[in-house]
Design a protein around this motif. Structure first.
Motif, mmCIF file in Angstrom:
data_model
loop_
_atom_site.group_PDB
_atom_site.id
_atom_site.type_symbol
_atom_site.label_atom_id
_atom_site.label_comp_id
_atom_site.label_asym_id
_atom_site.label_seq_id
_atom_site.Cartn_x
_atom_site.Cartn_y
_atom_site.Cartn_z
ATOM 1 N N SER A 131 -2.181 3.439 -4.884
ATOM 2 C CA SER A 131 -2.264 2.352 -5.354
ATOM 3 C C SER A 131 -0.981 3.843 -6.519
ATOM 4 O O SER A 131 0.164 3.224 -6.605
ATOM 5 N N ASP A 135 -0.055 -2.991 -1.327
ATOM 6 C CA ASP A 135 -1.808 -3.077 -1.821
ATOM 7 C C ASP A 135 -2.709 -4.110 -1.401
ATOM 8 O O ASP A 135 -3.248 -4.694 -2.160
ATOM 9 N N GLU A 136 -3.453 -2.889 -0.198
ATOM 10 C CA GLU A 136 -4.600 -3.876 0.293
ATOM 11 C C GLU A 136 -4.170 -5.325 0.344
ATOM 12 O O GLU A 136 -4.934 -6.201 -0.633
HETATM 13 MG MG LIG Z 1 -5.578 0.693 -5.590
#
Ligand SMILES: [Mg+2]
Ligand SMILES: Nc1ncnc2c1ncn2[C@@H]1O[C@H](COP(=O)(O)OP(=O)(O)OP(=O)(O)O)[C@@H](O)[C@H]1O
Lengths: 226, 671
Positions: free
Chosen positions: A48, A169-170
């Motif tokens: 991140s 991000d994911e």
């Molecule tokens: Mg993360």
């Protein structure tokens, strides 16, 4: 021709009291326009953080981030904001929609920030929400949407102004297998259709495998994974 | 030269320009216009403040930010320059001890100049930042307003609720005032319930019952909900409500108190100008015997509405055993009405009888006229009853004097309070005594003469009603042995507030020295400056209420910023500029301030009308006024609104700037 985005020996460390935590230790990589990559790594390794740095949200402690060969952090506050507004689309790890606004208003927000008229921003948002398959949920607030739907609204919001780089991000983090698969499929499709370059962080090795390019973050460095 | 020094230099030059503009404007206005000194001061310093504000605004573009340090250096330099310039100019002191301001005083002023320039420049800079001084201009705030609205929970429903809250309390007050007035009328009319009053009372009962029922229903509906279904209200919404209420209360208090004080001032002015003229034309010598040629010249001066001669001297009045000091004024009853309200202050007798005393009847004279109608209450009735009875029982000193001689005694008009003190009514004989008597071999002997009371006056000012007595000019000249001399001319102008300038014009027309004028404000300077000071003190104290309310806004906004860090981060990651984030919170604080101000103004207006209609009783012996006066002045209300909005704006600056400086990742970490 310079790469769309290039990170050069990016260091990022946090201070916790007296202790310095090195998260990125000279990460370098480059991504060309229209290219799509997955980024994997164990939890807490700094994925991140890396996305925030190359997305110009967080300045690196050392090193440079170049867009089209120009240092991003040399821009003034206003240009930087403009750049984030039009050139980069973010999908955060936890889908960060504005809870007081409907799906349509959320997706139209980048357009409004760009000082488009309300009608135009909403028209574009509607179009984008249709692409991600949410045309029947326009007037729902985030609290009235499922997790997968929220993630798709976030995706629509990230893409509404046609950015050149998507940082996700994911996006499939808290979704079931099938829904995650669907989102991934959507990403790949969008990449092919609109030619948007994308970096997708994921914990799902099967999904990561399917990306044209695979990156791995270890020990604060970005390496190509085979 | 780097940016900081460039900004400092520019700031210094701009501050100097603003200071010079103040000085220049004050000098020019003072000489070229008829504005009062207060107006000149207010205007010139207003322009200076605006100059500082604009300077800060411009500098924020040059410096691309607030640049507090550069501005502070420039302000300090400006303060130092001000000090030396002031020392050269030698301004008058505020203190009564000395004529020119002392070094300490100059130091304080220079410090004020420095501090004022810095604060105002920062204020101006905040405006610059708000419209995007760091880049291209952008005064739009559509989506910022949309977001601010969600923070305030401002939607159609809450807006309706707020509107009700804004309208209902003043409405209730107004209704109460109307009912009170009607009730009063009813009581006087003899206790018949008027249809309107009955309808209003009925309406109140119905509306009250309906509201109570509605509230009960809502309560029971709420109780039936599951705990989870109840809407949670974040602390910030409650705090927003409290902030609005705080501003409203402050504005309300400020408007009501200032209106009442203006009412007092207006009333005082009205009463003073009822008895006195707008200005006196005097001479720097004891000889004003040429007044008959001067009078038409003065009358011809444009702006002069009336001229009348007068003589003024101190005397002692006695009636029976009672003695009192008085100011004896010789007037011309034919023209006195043109410069004052004297003829309209008569409650018994006639003003004209002072020059034609033969017309004073020997029978009892009943009160009459509009002035008499103002007098009410048991005390006045008692006084009237006693006096008339006494007058009936003792027709003035029967037998002591030849009735024909009594008829030829000159007339005198006295005030109501003096009539009360001396127990003298129209037709009674009073003795007037002047200490400026004849010289005899045994020393000076006071001279006295009997006069017959021709009329009773009521001005409403205790001082005037108990001190002033009026006789005709020829009589006064004879009494004081003045020949054809008078003391001066009373003037009335078309515009009261230009009295000073018009007085100067009259003197100029007459060729200046030895003539001079004194206007009413000058003659009553103590009274009005005390009143003004009181009003200023009151305004400052009450502004503190608004200030405290603005601290509420400040803390509410800080809470909101903390609550919304995540949202701010998201907006910034989507490309919102710092100025936009700032705008969100400024707009929010201003909305709170505006709603509170609107509420307070309406409440103030309603309360003023309540006071006016209901007529709060005052003790007339203390205030010389029977009802609490109010004077609703639009400019005053606008001023209060401006103060409140400015303070609200200032309260938003700290939280808004803080919010704008949050980094995009600050809020992205938290869940
Ligand atoms: Mg993360
Ligand atoms: N503001 C901060 N202050 C101190 N440490 C931080 C801060 N932000 C992140 N870190 C640390 O940096 C490291 C990397 O965090 P990051 O969120 O980038 O990990 P991640 O790879 O995204 O993990 P996950 O897969 O669980 O999301 C973590 O060990 C975290 O504790």
């Amino acid at each position: 021709m310079p790469a769309l985005i290039e990170a050069r020996a990016v260091h990022k460390s946090y201070w916790l009291g007296e202790k310095e935590i090195h998260v990125l230790r000279g990460a370098s990589f480059a991504l060309n326009a229209g290219e799509m990559a997955s980024l994997v790594g164990p939890s807490g390794v700094g994925k991140s953080t890396f996305l925030h740095v190359i997305g110009t949200l967080d300045p690196p402690t050392r090193g440079e981030v170049l867009f089209d060969g120009l240092d991003a952090f040399c821009m003034g506050e206003e240009q930087l904001a403009q750049f984030r507004n039009t050139s980069i689309g973010f999908v955060f790890q936890f889908h960060y929609l504005l809870p007081e606004f409907t799906a349509l208003q959320n997706a139209a927000m980048p357009g409004l920030i760009h000082r488009m008229t309300r009608e135009k921003a909403e028209a574009q948002a509607r179009e984008m929400l249709e692409i991600v398959g949410l045309s029947h949920r326009l007037d729902h607030k985030p609290g009235e949407l499922s997790g997968g739907e929220q993630q798709r609204v976030a995706l629509a919001r990230a893409l509404v102004l046609g950015p050149r780089l998507l940082l996700a991000d994911e996006p499939t983090g808290n979704l079931d297998e099938a829904t995650g698969e669907g989102i991934h499929q959507l990403l790949v499709e969008l990449n092919q259709r609109l030619g948007i370059a994308a970096i997708v962080v994921t914990h799902n090795p099967r999904l990561a495998e399917r990306m044209p390019r695979r990156l791995r973050l270890t020990d604060g460095l970005v390496v190509e994974a085979q | 030269m780097n940016l900081r020094w460039r900004v400092t230099a520019a700031a210094f030059v701009l501050f100097l320009a603003a200071g010079a503009a103040q000085y220049g404007l004050a000098t020019w206005l003072g000489s070229a216009t008829t504005f009062s000194r207060d107006a000149v001061t207010a205007l010139s310093f207003g322009v200076e403040a605006l100059g500082f504000l604009v300077a800060g605004f411009l500098l924020s573009f040059l410096g691309r930010g607030y640049r507090p340090l550069a501005n502070a250096i420039a302000s300090l330099a400006f303060g130092i320059v001000t000090f030396f310039v002031l020392r050269q100019l030698k301004p008058p002191s505020f203190s009564y001890d000395r004529f020119f301001a002392s070094t300490g005083e100059l130091l304080v002023w220079s410090l004020c100049a420095a501090l004022g320039s810095w604060l105002l420049a920062m204020w101006g800079a905040s405006l610059g930042m708000l419209i995007g001084a760091a880049g291209h201009l952008d005064g739009r705030f559509q989506y910022e307003w949309g977001i601010a609205r969600t923070h305030l929970r401002l939607n159609r429903r809450t807006a309706t609720v707020i509107l009700l809250f804004v309208l209902i309390p003043p409405g209730v007050i107004l209704l109460l005032a109307q009912i009170a007035a009607d009730f009063d009328k009813m009581r006087r009319a003899g206790g018949h319930l008027t249809v309107r009053l009955a309808l209003m009372l009925g309406a109140i009962v119905v509306v009250g019952l309906a509201l109570a029922g509605r509230a009960l229903l809502a309560r029971s509906a709420l109780a039936r909900l599951q705990p989870g279904q109840r809407r949670k209200r974040p602390a910030t919404v409650v705090m927003t409500g409290i902030s609005i209420a705080g501003v409203a209360v402050g504005v309300w208090a400020l408007t009501v108190v200032l209106s009442v004080m203006s009412g007092f001032e207006a009333d005082l002015k009205h009463k003073i100008l009822g008895t006195n003229s707008h200005a006196l034309l005097l001479k720097f010598s004891n000889d004003f015997s040429e007044w008959k040629t001067v009078l038409p010249k003065v009358e011809a001066v444009p702006g002069v509405a009336g001229v009348s001669p007068f003589i003024l001297n101190e005397v002692i009045l006695s009636h029976g055993q009672t003695v009192t000091g008085a100011e004896l004024k010789g007037i011309d009853p034919a023209t006195a009405g043109a410069v004052s309200e004297l003829p309209r202050q008569v409650i018994a007798g006639e003003l004209g009888w002072i020059t034609s005393p033969q017309s004073i009847p020997s029978s009892v004279v009943e009160p009459h006229g509009d002035a008499a109608k103002q007098l009410e209450g048991p005390e006045y009735e008692q006084y009237l009853q006693d006096t008339l009875k006494r007058r009936q029982e003792h027709p003035e000193e029967k037998g002591k004097m030849d009735p024909e001689a009594v008829k030829n005694l000159p007339g005198v008009c006295i005030g109501k309070e003096m009539s009360h003190q001396l127990r003298a009514w129209v037709g009674d004989i009073v003795n007037v005594l002047t200490p400026l008597g004849e010289m005899t071999p045994t020393g000076p002997v006071p001279r006295s003469r009997p006069f017959r009371v021709a009329c009773i006056l009521y001005s409403g000012m205790y001082e005037y009603d108990s001190k002033f007595v009026y006789i005709g000019i020829p009589e006064a000249q004879r009494f004081f042995k003045m020949g054809d001399n008078i003391v001066g001319l009373e003037l009335k102008f078309n515009d009261v507030d230009a009295a000073r300038a018009l007085g100067r014009r009259v003197v100029t027309m007459l060729g200046g020295f030895p003539y001079r004028t004194k206007d009413w404000a000058e003659l009553n300077r103590n009274l009005f400056s005390a009143l003004k000071l009181e009003k200023l003190a009151m305004a400052i104290i009450l502004t503190f209420i608004v200030l405290v309310a603005c601290f509420n806004i400040l803390s509410t906004l800080i809470m909101l910023v903390l609550e919304k860090t995540k949202e701010i981060s998201i907006l910034k990651s989507m490309g919102a500029r710092d100025a936009s984030v700032m705008k969100i919170f400024v707009v929010e604080g201003l909305t709170i301030g505006a709603i509170g101000t609107g509420m307070g103004l309406l409440m103030g207006l309603a309360t003023c009308s309540f006071i006016e209609k209901f007529g709060l009783q005052l003790d007339p012996d203390v205030y010389y006024i029977s009802n609490l006066p109010v004077n609703v002045d639009g400019a005053q209300f606008a001023m209060v609104a401006a103060i409140s909005l400015c303070l609200s704006y200032l309260a938003t600056l700290y939280p808004a700037t803080k919010a704008s400086r949050l980094s995009p990742v600050d809020g992205l970490r938290e869940e």
